[in-house]
Design an enzyme around this catalytic site. Structure first.
Site, mmCIF file in Angstrom:
data_model
loop_
_atom_site.group_PDB
_atom_site.id
_atom_site.type_symbol
_atom_site.label_atom_id
_atom_site.label_comp_id
_atom_site.label_asym_id
_atom_site.label_seq_id
_atom_site.Cartn_x
_atom_site.Cartn_y
_atom_site.Cartn_z
ATOM 1 N N LYS A 80 45.668 30.101 44.375
ATOM 2 C CA LYS A 80 45.166 31.224 43.824
ATOM 3 C C LYS A 80 46.378 32.789 43.645
ATOM 4 O O LYS A 80 46.749 32.686 45.083
ATOM 5 C CB LYS A 80 43.498 32.125 43.738
ATOM 6 C CG LYS A 80 43.149 32.822 43.030
ATOM 7 C CD LYS A 80 41.988 33.194 42.956
ATOM 8 C CE LYS A 80 41.796 34.479 42.297
ATOM 9 N NZ LYS A 80 40.125 34.534 42.449
ATOM 10 N N SER A 160 37.866 35.099 38.155
ATOM 11 C CA SER A 160 38.576 35.356 38.123
ATOM 12 C C SER A 160 40.022 34.007 37.674
ATOM 13 O O SER A 160 41.091 34.181 37.691
ATOM 14 C CB SER A 160 38.935 36.512 38.577
ATOM 15 O OG SER A 160 39.029 35.975 40.461
ATOM 16 N N SER A 184 33.866 33.787 41.252
ATOM 17 C CA SER A 184 34.774 32.901 40.087
ATOM 18 C C SER A 184 35.998 32.420 40.715
ATOM 19 O O SER A 184 36.425 32.282 39.811
ATOM 20 C CB SER A 184 36.001 34.681 40.869
ATOM 21 O OG SER A 184 35.947 35.767 40.409
#
Ligand SMILES: [Mg+2]
Ligand SMILES: [Zn+2]
Lengths: 494, 495, 100
Positions: A80, A160, A184
């Site tokens: 990420k 997210s 998330s």
């Protein structure tokens, strides 16, 4: 030979160790899959095929030399883009960090490389991890590999960690890192039919992860199944003296202790999570999950988490407050974007830089956070929220006197279409209604696939455990996984 | 009670002063990072990723900084808060990389304490107690340089993240002298404790001076805060100038504005400062990257045990146990270096002369406070000069106290010793004063014979001439005559 | 409590985010919607409840006072510190001239 991209973490690790295939072959296969999907899914902000190959070559060399291999040896993963990666652009999906190449490596990513994993690239996300649909990235939306039947409308991969969920679901990465501040990891996992666990707050070091809300942020793995999550979490977790909130306790061998026999365990069903007007498919999935856990030998008990309805408003005070301060460092002085209009002074430069660099949702949260901390409002908002947070935490403590884990839906619906909820921030925030309470209490929580909705889209079931009891969470997740035998996968359209 | 007053056109005004002193904590590494704190490094050399507020960087507190704050608190008899925590003070400035300063607003580590000041160093009764409200620990900011480039300011983050103690007094001072005495005393205490080096010219201590004026006995007036004043003299000047300015404003029919001001030493005036945060809304909240700081009883006990004898206790002991005057005791305890030399020399002199410390204390004190400074000055030598050893000083003091040489001779020899390559022991021996009564009598006889007129005058009542005869005799004997014997013989001969 | 354009402008200025008139107009109802929603917390009885100070009960660890003990948190890395700076010269960061 099987398609290597169909393999998960355990299968790759074991296959590489046995010599069924080389780590280099695995990396090459995933690099190719990443390249093929990039235009359609936009899951990565930057790809780093050479990093994946270099790590694989090192694993192959170690194996040839008879050296011991790490927990993640030969597994290429997506990182990420919230984790600082040395000399590789790290942006938090924000223009304000475009071009920023840190001279340091986050603790979690360093541990993964240490364990033999390789990096396919930096995964797209909601800007500064603020969002639930991956529509706030400055580098374009991530498109879910899933589609509704006979419909090409792009769906949200969740957020997210939407690049992470899309990549794992599309099988262009066997696993990916995520971070979870209010859901998330779990909500995007639920949206894309994969598994993901947010461990106890403090299990994974936050050092080197771009901060959103410090008291909530936790890193965790996102992968195809529970075992893969257990393996990867072991590699990611562990005490870090550089993080004051890091837990100084040993990392258990979660994989070895995986066990779906839940006899003697009690599973709590929180009464307050049965919301009025709940999506019937979500309700049905929850009922099914209860049945599966019963089948695994667990006793089902009803529990009460009376302050549940206040969790989201609490979160939307605390998280923006912390974010407004955490994001003050993006000022155009030491790194990242600088917007210096003609004749601008220092303070004008700050305002221009931050106006140009932050996206709309980030600005919105900074303003909310600034407001709730400002003189005269601090007690009414922030102090009140921290008190309610104490009550929410107490709710869980009380519930866990009656049960070992809690079962709930992960999200109130299956994936929605891009654009469907982005007009109304409040409606978007409601996505986190089931995931935020565990975040506020710092508890380990996991989402595993729990069937599909009327459109064939995945639904997630969430298991919440006591602090430090990742094992209990993983085991309940495994019990669901075995019984759900979830086999749906997105048809490849890219 | 201070009777310091500003004499305004409309009458008398009393000044009310409180000081917030920022003292740099003595530590090797910074408060929240492992970068060094040493003064004078190359720009941005002593900066870690944490100090530069790189994305994802986190603070971990340095135990030594916490320890020093607790020790300081204990030294001023303050309450130690076993539960404290760090807050963020949010504002934007180029010397503040994080966009916030980690400080302690809501729960400081040290609570209320007090410091006793002495307004007249000859009068032990002239003391006043100044209340301390709190001491908290916080990060220092970086430094901006404005004169190196035509359109840019340069940022050096070497100081960014260095630990400071902010020591906040109560508004208990009423005159420039009290403010000066307070700052000096605080500095002395910090240097005794070793928690701050007290180097004001390097910025290790800076005072924010809060000043207001009022009619005696009335409620407090509106105060101004003059920032970063870096010497005792300037603090006193700020109080004086600011009080006068405020009186003038009020007497002109205006009102004093609560604001931040700067002191300009060249013009000896304070002026309003463009504020760093226009709205002064710092949005303090607990730093979520840090946990509550909980001190154990053992930790506090260890801090306490590590404290040296503090200035007030030491001064008192010098007076009672060593029999020194209040003034001498005060002077000897003002600076750490002074008391250390005194105690070392006292111990050495007592040992070498086989006398109790109490018996030689006065002599050692005189040597250090009044005799030696002149010699050092005349020799152009610093007190830290390697030749200025305890052994050399001891040898001279002991020689005087045993009557081997006179005090005057000791100073003379000491100066030679400091500026040339003489052997001290030999020189003392060769200058040994004579106790041979016959020799002294011969010398005295010669002097009296040569100055018959003066002898007449002396006998006629001009007794001040006695010193002249002593001086002449000593001179004739090249300083080697034992002064007591010379006196005795002269008295006998002059009748 | 609801905010008006002037309040939002003040908050934006505190947060150092330049906003246009149009943005300001759009933000006011949005922020008011969110604030009205979070204000339901006011109805929770929190008598005798302490604000949360540590998510997982824990207390602060302290570091030893050793310079550069860990290169990741130590100094003497000026090149790394300045590597990404928009303006850096002579070992300093550069910012528009500040008049104090
Ligand atoms: Mg101040
Ligand atoms: Zn301060």
């Amino acid at each position: 030979m099987t398609d290597l991209t169909d393999l998960g973490v355990a299968a790759i690790r074991d296959g590489v160790a046995k010599g069924d295939f080389s780590a280099t072959e695995v990396a090459s296969a995933f690099n190719a899959a990443v390249a093929e999907a990039q235009d359609a899914l936009n899951a990565f902000i930057v790809t780093t095929p050479e990093k994946a190959l270099a790590a694989a070559a090192a694993v192959d060399a170690d194996r040839a030399a008879g050296k011991p291999l790490g927990k993640m040896a030969g597994v290429p993963i997506g990182m990420k883009d919230l984790f600082a990666t040395q000399d590789v652009q790290t942006t938090a999906a924000s223009k304000i960090l475009e071009g920023f190449k840190p001279k340091y490596e986050s603790t979690v990513s360093a541990r993964l490389w240490q364990a033999g994993a390789g990096m396919l690239g930096k995964l797209n996300l909601d800007q500064f991890a603020m969002g639930s649909s991956n529509e706030t990235s400055a580098f374009g939306n991530v498109i879910s590999p899933w589609r509704r039947p006979n419909d090409t409308a792009p769906l949200a991969p969740g957020g997210s960690s939407g690049g992470s969920s899309a990549a794992v679901a599309a099988r262009i990465a066997p696993a990916a890192t995520g971070t979870d501040t209010g859901g998330s990891i779990r909500q995007p996992a639920a949206f894309t039919g994969i598994s993901g666990i947010k461990p106890t707050y403090g299990r994974c070091s936050r050092w080197g992860i771009v901060a959103f809300a410090s008291s909530l942020d936790q890193a965790g793995p996102m992968a195809r199944d529970v075992r893969d999550c257990a393996i990867m979490l072991e590699a990611m977790a562990g005490f870090d003296p550089k993080d004051s909130t890091s837990l100084d306790m040993p990392v258990p061998d979660w994989e070895a202790a995986l066990n779906d026999d839940l006899r003697g365990k009690k599973v709590g069903i929180p009464r307050e999570y049965r919301l009025d007007g709940m999506d019937p498919d979500v309700a049905a999935s929850w009922e099914q999950g209860i049945a599966w856990l019963k089948d695994a030998g667990a006793e089902i008990v009803e529990v009460s988490l009376p302050h549940t309805k206040y969790a989201l408003p609490t979160y939307y005070i605390i998280a923006p407050a912390e974010a407004s301060s955490n994001l003050a460092r993006y000022d155009g002085v030491r790194y990242g974007l600088r917007d210096l209009p003609d004749g601008a002074g220092l303070q004008d430069m700050y305002a221009a830089t931050r106006a140009a660099g932050f996206g709309a949702e980030v600005k919105r949260r900074i303003l909310i956070g600034t407001y709730v901390l400002s003189a005269g409002f601090y007690d009414a908002y922030y102090t009140q929220a921290q008190k309610v947070r104490t009550l929410i935490s107490h709710d869980f403590t009380n519930a866990f006197t009656q049960c070992d884990v809690i079962l709930a839906p992960t999200a109130p619906s299956a994936a929605f279409a891009l654009g469907e909820k982005s007009a109304d921030p409040l409606e978007m925030y409601l996505n986190d209604v089931f995931s935020v309470p565990a975040s506020l209490a710092g508890l380990p929580a996991m989402s595993v696939p729990g069937g599909v909705d009327r459109n064939g889209l995945p639904l997630g079931l969430q298991v919440i455990g006591r602090a430090f009891d990742e094992q209990g969470v993983l085991n309940a997740g495994l019990a669901i996984e075995k019984r759900a035998a979830f086999s749906a996968r997105p048809a490849k359209w890219w | 009670m201070s009777d310091y007053r500003i004499h305004g056109a409309t009458g008398e005004w009393e000044v009310v002063i409180g000081l917030e002193v920022h003292a740099q904590v003595t530590s090797n590494a910074k408060l929240f990072s492992g970068a060094a704190t040493a003064f004078g490094a190359e720009p941005n050399a002593q900066v870690s990723l944490v100090d530069a507020a790189m994305p994802g960087m986190l603070p971990v507190p340095n135990m030594e900084c916490i320890r020093q704050a607790v020790r300081t608190g204990l030294a001023i008899n303050a309450q130690i808060n076993k539960w404290s925590r760090f807050d963020r003070k949010n504002y934007f400035y180029a010397d503040l990389p994080q966009g916030y300063q980690i400080s302690q607003l809501y729960h400081p580590i040290v609570g209320e304490g007090e410091i006793e000041i002495q307004l007249d160093d000859k009068d032990p009764e002239s003391t006043k107690t100044i209340g301390i409200e709190r001491i908290h620990v916080e990060q220092d900011a970086g430094k901006l340089m404005h004169d190196q480039h035509p359109t840019m300011s340069y940022v050096d983050l070497n100081r960014s993240g260095v630990a400071l103690m902010e020591i906040v007094s109560r508004p208990d001072m009423r005159s420039p002298a009290e403010a000066g005495a307070y700052l000096s005393k605080l500095r002395t205490i910090l240097r005794y404790v070793g928690s701050c080096d007290g180097n004001m010219d390097q910025g290790s201590m800076r005072a924010d001076v809060n000043v207001s004026v009022r009619r005696p006995g009335e409620p407090f007036g509106t105060r101004t805060e003059t920032k970063n004043v870096n010497s005792v003299r300037f603090v006193m000047a700020v109080v004086e100038q600011e009080a006068k300015r405020q009186v003038a404003v009020i007497e002109d029919g205006g009102t004093v504005v609560q604001e931040t001001r700067l002191y300009d030493p060249d013009r000896n005036e304070t002026r309003s400062m463009r504020s760093k945060e226009d709205a002064h809304d710092y949005r303090y909240f607990p730093d979520p990257d840090l946990l509550p700081l909980e001190l154990t009883d053992d930790f506090v006990a260890e801090c306490k045990a590590s404290l040296p004898e503090l200035p007030d206790a030491k001064r008192h002991r010098y007076e009672t146990a060593l029999g020194l005057s209040a003034y001498d005791a005060g002077q000897l305890t003002l600076e750490v270096e002074t008391y250390q030399q005194f105690e070392e020399m006292l111990e050495s002199v007592a040992r070498e002369s086989g006398a109790p410390e109490r018996d030689v204390a006065k002599r050692v004190a005189n040597w250090i406070l009044s005799e030696r400074p002149g010699v050092l000055r005349a020799a152009g030598v610093a007190v830290t000069d390697p030749r200025n050893t305890v052994a050399a000083n001891t040898a001279l003091i002991v020689a005087v106290s045993k009557g081997v040489i006179s005090g005057g001779k000791a100073k003379e020899i000491f100066q030679q010793y400091l500026t040339s390559d003489i052997d001290l022991a030999e020189t003392i021996a060769s200058n040994q004063q004579t106790t041979d009564t016959g020799a002294i009598e011969a010398a005295v006889d010669a002097i009296l014979a040569a100055n018959a007129d003066k002898v007449e005058q002396y006998k006629g009542g001009k007794e001040a001439l006695f010193g002249f005869f002593v001086g002449q005799t000593m001179k004739a004997m090249q300083g080697k005559g034992n002064p007591q014997l010379v006196n005795q013989v002269l008295k006998d001969k002059l009748g | 409590m609801s905010v008006d354009t002037a309040t939002v402008a003040k908050i934006a200025s505190l947060a150092r985010i330049k906003v246009s008139e149009a943005e300001l107009e759009a933000m006011v109802p949005e922020l008011n919607g969110i604030l009205a929603w979070v204000e339901q917390l006011g109805e929770v009885n929190v008598d005798g409840i302490e604000p949360m100070t540590a998510v997982i009960p824990n207390k602060q660890r302290l570091r030893d006072d050793v310079v550069n003990a860990d290169p990741l948190t130590g100094g003497d890395i000026r090149d790394k510190v300045l590597a990404n700076a928009p303006a850096a010269e002579h070992g300093f960061f550069g910012v528009p001239k500040v008049i104090e």
